[in-house]
Design a protein around this motif. Sequence first.
Motif, PDB file in Angstrom:
ATOM      1  N   ALA A 292      54.103  -0.494  -1.036  1.00  0.00           N
ATOM      2  CA  ALA A 292      55.200   0.479  -0.944  1.00  0.00           C
ATOM      3  C   ALA A 292      56.232   0.265  -2.055  1.00  0.00           C
ATOM      4  O   ALA A 292      56.891   1.215  -2.479  1.00  0.00           O
ATOM      5  CB  ALA A 292      55.877   0.378   0.427  1.00  0.00           C
ATOM      6  N   LEU A 293      56.328  -0.966  -2.551  1.00  0.00           N
ATOM      7  CA  LEU A 293      57.259  -1.267  -3.649  1.00  0.00           C
ATOM      8  C   LEU A 293      56.668  -0.914  -5.016  1.00  0.00           C
ATOM      9  O   LEU A 293      57.356  -1.014  -6.020  1.00  0.00           O
ATOM     10  CB  LEU A 293      57.630  -2.756  -3.631  1.00  0.00           C
ATOM     11  CG  LEU A 293      58.464  -3.227  -2.443  1.00  0.00           C
ATOM     12  CD1 LEU A 293      58.584  -4.748  -2.448  1.00  0.00           C
ATOM     13  CD2 LEU A 293      59.841  -2.574  -2.464  1.00  0.00           C
ATOM     14  N   GLY A 294      55.375  -0.547  -5.044  1.00  0.00           N
ATOM     15  CA  GLY A 294      54.746  -0.150  -6.295  1.00  0.00           C
ATOM     16  C   GLY A 294      53.723  -1.107  -6.858  1.00  0.00           C
ATOM     17  O   GLY A 294      53.134  -0.858  -7.912  1.00  0.00           O
ATOM     18  N   TYR A 295      53.460  -2.215  -6.165  1.00  0.00           N
ATOM     19  CA  TYR A 295      52.484  -3.198  -6.631  1.00  0.00           C
ATOM     20  C   TYR A 295      51.057  -2.807  -6.252  1.00  0.00           C
ATOM     21  O   TYR A 295      50.843  -2.081  -5.274  1.00  0.00           O
ATOM     22  CB  TYR A 295      52.761  -4.568  -6.008  1.00  0.00           C
ATOM     23  CG  TYR A 295      54.020  -5.229  -6.483  1.00  0.00           C
ATOM     24  CD1 TYR A 295      54.067  -5.908  -7.694  1.00  0.00           C
ATOM     25  CD2 TYR A 295      55.178  -5.194  -5.705  1.00  0.00           C
ATOM     26  CE1 TYR A 295      55.232  -6.529  -8.118  1.00  0.00           C
ATOM     27  CE2 TYR A 295      56.343  -5.816  -6.120  1.00  0.00           C
ATOM     28  CZ  TYR A 295      56.358  -6.480  -7.333  1.00  0.00           C
ATOM     29  OH  TYR A 295      57.513  -7.090  -7.757  1.00  0.00           O
ATOM     30  N   GLU A 296      50.090  -3.343  -6.976  1.00  0.00           N
ATOM     31  CA  GLU A 296      48.687  -3.313  -6.568  1.00  0.00           C
ATOM     32  C   GLU A 296      48.496  -4.590  -5.756  1.00  0.00           C
ATOM     33  O   GLU A 296      48.404  -5.692  -6.314  1.00  0.00           O
ATOM     34  CB  GLU A 296      47.769  -3.306  -7.793  1.00  0.00           C
ATOM     35  CG  GLU A 296      46.302  -3.259  -7.425  1.00  0.00           C
ATOM     36  CD  GLU A 296      45.385  -3.280  -8.646  1.00  0.00           C
ATOM     37  OE1 GLU A 296      44.191  -3.506  -8.444  1.00  0.00           O
ATOM     38  OE2 GLU A 296      45.864  -3.076  -9.783  1.00  0.00           O
ATOM     39  N   ALA A 297      48.504  -4.461  -4.441  1.00  0.00           N
ATOM     40  CA  ALA A 297      48.533  -5.622  -3.555  1.00  0.00           C
ATOM     41  C   ALA A 297      47.269  -5.733  -2.717  1.00  0.00           C
ATOM     42  O   ALA A 297      46.722  -4.723  -2.259  1.00  0.00           O
ATOM     43  CB  ALA A 297      49.756  -5.553  -2.651  1.00  0.00           C
ATOM     44  N   TYR A 298      46.845  -6.967  -2.493  1.00  0.00           N
ATOM     45  CA  TYR A 298      45.629  -7.288  -1.752  1.00  0.00           C
ATOM     46  C   TYR A 298      45.942  -8.272  -0.636  1.00  0.00           C
ATOM     47  O   TYR A 298      46.830  -9.116  -0.769  1.00  0.00           O
ATOM     48  CB  TYR A 298      44.585  -7.927  -2.678  1.00  0.00           C
ATOM     49  CG  TYR A 298      44.107  -7.003  -3.764  1.00  0.00           C
ATOM     50  CD1 TYR A 298      42.894  -6.343  -3.644  1.00  0.00           C
ATOM     51  CD2 TYR A 298      44.873  -6.779  -4.902  1.00  0.00           C
ATOM     52  CE1 TYR A 298      42.457  -5.478  -4.639  1.00  0.00           C
ATOM     53  CE2 TYR A 298      44.453  -5.915  -5.899  1.00  0.00           C
ATOM     54  CZ  TYR A 298      43.247  -5.269  -5.755  1.00  0.00           C
ATOM     55  OH  TYR A 298      42.817  -4.409  -6.739  1.00  0.00           O
ATOM     56  N   ASN A 299      45.179  -8.190   0.438  1.00  0.00           N
ATOM     57  CA  ASN A 299      45.248  -9.134   1.542  1.00  0.00           C
ATOM     58  C   ASN A 299      44.139 -10.161   1.357  1.00  0.00           C
ATOM     59  O   ASN A 299      42.973  -9.795   1.188  1.00  0.00           O
ATOM     60  CB  ASN A 299      45.054  -8.393   2.871  1.00  0.00           C
ATOM     61  CG  ASN A 299      44.922  -9.347   4.035  1.00  0.00           C
ATOM     62  OD1 ASN A 299      45.697 -10.269   4.197  1.00  0.00           O
ATOM     63  ND2 ASN A 299      43.889  -9.134   4.843  1.00  0.00           N
ATOM     64  N   VAL A 300      44.486 -11.456   1.383  1.00  0.00           N
ATOM     65  CA  VAL A 300      43.478 -12.515   1.305  1.00  0.00           C
ATOM     66  C   VAL A 300      42.977 -12.776   2.721  1.00  0.00           C
ATOM     67  O   VAL A 300      43.718 -13.268   3.578  1.00  0.00           O
ATOM     68  CB  VAL A 300      44.037 -13.798   0.664  1.00  0.00           C
ATOM     69  CG1 VAL A 300      42.955 -14.876   0.620  1.00  0.00           C
ATOM     70  CG2 VAL A 300      44.570 -13.508  -0.739  1.00  0.00           C
ATOM     71  N   LEU A 301      41.719 -12.414   2.953  1.00  0.00           N
ATOM     72  CA  LEU A 301      41.101 -12.589   4.265  1.00  0.00           C
ATOM     73  C   LEU A 301      41.098 -14.058   4.688  1.00  0.00           C
ATOM     74  O   LEU A 301      41.001 -14.944   3.838  1.00  0.00           O
ATOM     75  CB  LEU A 301      39.663 -12.070   4.240  1.00  0.00           C
ATOM     76  CG  LEU A 301      39.498 -10.562   4.102  1.00  0.00           C
ATOM     77  CD1 LEU A 301      38.046 -10.207   3.797  1.00  0.00           C
ATOM     78  CD2 LEU A 301      39.961  -9.872   5.374  1.00  0.00           C
ATOM     79  N   GLU A 302      41.172 -14.296   5.968  1.00  0.00           N
ATOM     80  CA  GLU A 302      41.126 -15.613   6.595  1.00  0.00           C
ATOM     81  C   GLU A 302      42.391 -16.437   6.399  1.00  0.00           C
ATOM     82  O   GLU A 302      42.606 -17.413   7.096  1.00  0.00           O
ATOM     83  CB  GLU A 302      39.930 -16.446   6.106  1.00  0.00           C
ATOM     84  CG  GLU A 302      38.599 -15.805   6.327  1.00  0.00           C
ATOM     85  CD  GLU A 302      37.453 -16.589   5.725  1.00  0.00           C
ATOM     86  OE1 GLU A 302      36.301 -16.181   5.949  1.00  0.00           O
ATOM     87  OE2 GLU A 302      37.691 -17.604   5.040  1.00  0.00           O
ATOM     88  N   GLY A 303      43.232 -16.079   5.438  1.00  0.00           N
ATOM     89  CA  GLY A 303      44.463 -16.816   5.209  1.00  0.00           C
ATOM     90  C   GLY A 303      44.236 -18.252   4.773  1.00  0.00           C
ATOM     91  O   GLY A 303      43.170 -18.626   4.294  1.00  0.00           O
ATOM     92  N   PHE A 304      45.258 -19.069   4.947  1.00  0.00           N
ATOM     93  CA  PHE A 304      45.206 -20.469   4.532  1.00  0.00           C
ATOM     94  C   PHE A 304      44.398 -21.309   5.509  1.00  0.00           C
ATOM     95  O   PHE A 304      43.652 -22.198   5.113  1.00  0.00           O
ATOM     96  CB  PHE A 304      46.635 -21.025   4.409  1.00  0.00           C
ATOM     97  CG  PHE A 304      46.703 -22.404   3.831  1.00  0.00           C
ATOM     98  CD1 PHE A 304      46.560 -22.605   2.469  1.00  0.00           C
ATOM     99  CD2 PHE A 304      46.925 -23.503   4.642  1.00  0.00           C
ATOM    100  CE1 PHE A 304      46.618 -23.890   1.927  1.00  0.00           C
ATOM    101  CE2 PHE A 304      46.995 -24.780   4.120  1.00  0.00           C
ATOM    102  CZ  PHE A 304      46.842 -24.976   2.751  1.00  0.00           C
ATOM    103  N   GLU A 305      44.529 -21.023   6.816  1.00  0.00           N
ATOM    104  CA  GLU A 305      43.897 -21.856   7.838  1.00  0.00           C
ATOM    105  C   GLU A 305      42.704 -21.230   8.548  1.00  0.00           C
ATOM    106  O   GLU A 305      41.996 -21.927   9.267  1.00  0.00           O
ATOM    107  CB  GLU A 305      44.917 -22.234   8.908  1.00  0.00           C
ATOM    108  CG  GLU A 305      46.054 -23.089   8.406  1.00  0.00           C
ATOM    109  CD  GLU A 305      46.995 -23.443   9.530  1.00  0.00           C
ATOM    110  OE1 GLU A 305      46.647 -24.309  10.343  1.00  0.00           O
ATOM    111  OE2 GLU A 305      48.077 -22.827   9.599  1.00  0.00           O
ATOM    112  N   GLY A 306      42.479 -19.941   8.395  1.00  0.00           N
ATOM    113  CA  GLY A 306      41.349 -19.293   9.042  1.00  0.00           C
ATOM    114  C   GLY A 306      41.603 -18.924  10.489  1.00  0.00           C
ATOM    115  O   GLY A 306      42.667 -19.206  11.050  1.00  0.00           O
TER     116      GLY A 306
END
Length: 136
Positions: free
Chosen positions: A98-112
């Motif tokens: 929404a701020l204008g970035y090309e943003a991605y979600n990293v699946l599983e995160g740091f700990e899963g």
Amino acid sequence: MTDESPSKYAADILPEQAWEWVQRGEAVLVDVRSDAEREWVGAVPGALAVPLKQWPGMAMNPDFDATLLAQVPVGSKKLLMLCRSGVRSMAAAERATALGYEAYNVLEGFEGPLDENGHRGTLGGWRKRGLPWVQR
């Protein structure tokens, strides 16, 4: 990347893909976990720490937008959002988009995700996959 991209951010990606993009200089890894989580559980060296919510109480960080905008110019690099399990990072990726970035979600995160015993860190996540991290 996954087969379908969410409509509110660029896509979900696996931790290994995120690390490849960071190493190639294409992206910035943004750790959206609280300061307490990074201190107690571990952190990714070189990641930009911009909490989406803060401990205690997990209230929204009122400086989230301003911090992102001050640290990474819009359009300069992809943003890869990392949280504990890959859920909070979806909201962060939506906000960054929404701020204008090309943003991605990293699946599983740091700990899963949680395993059958209610423990994290055994089924996946940045740390389990053997990617760089430190504990202070």
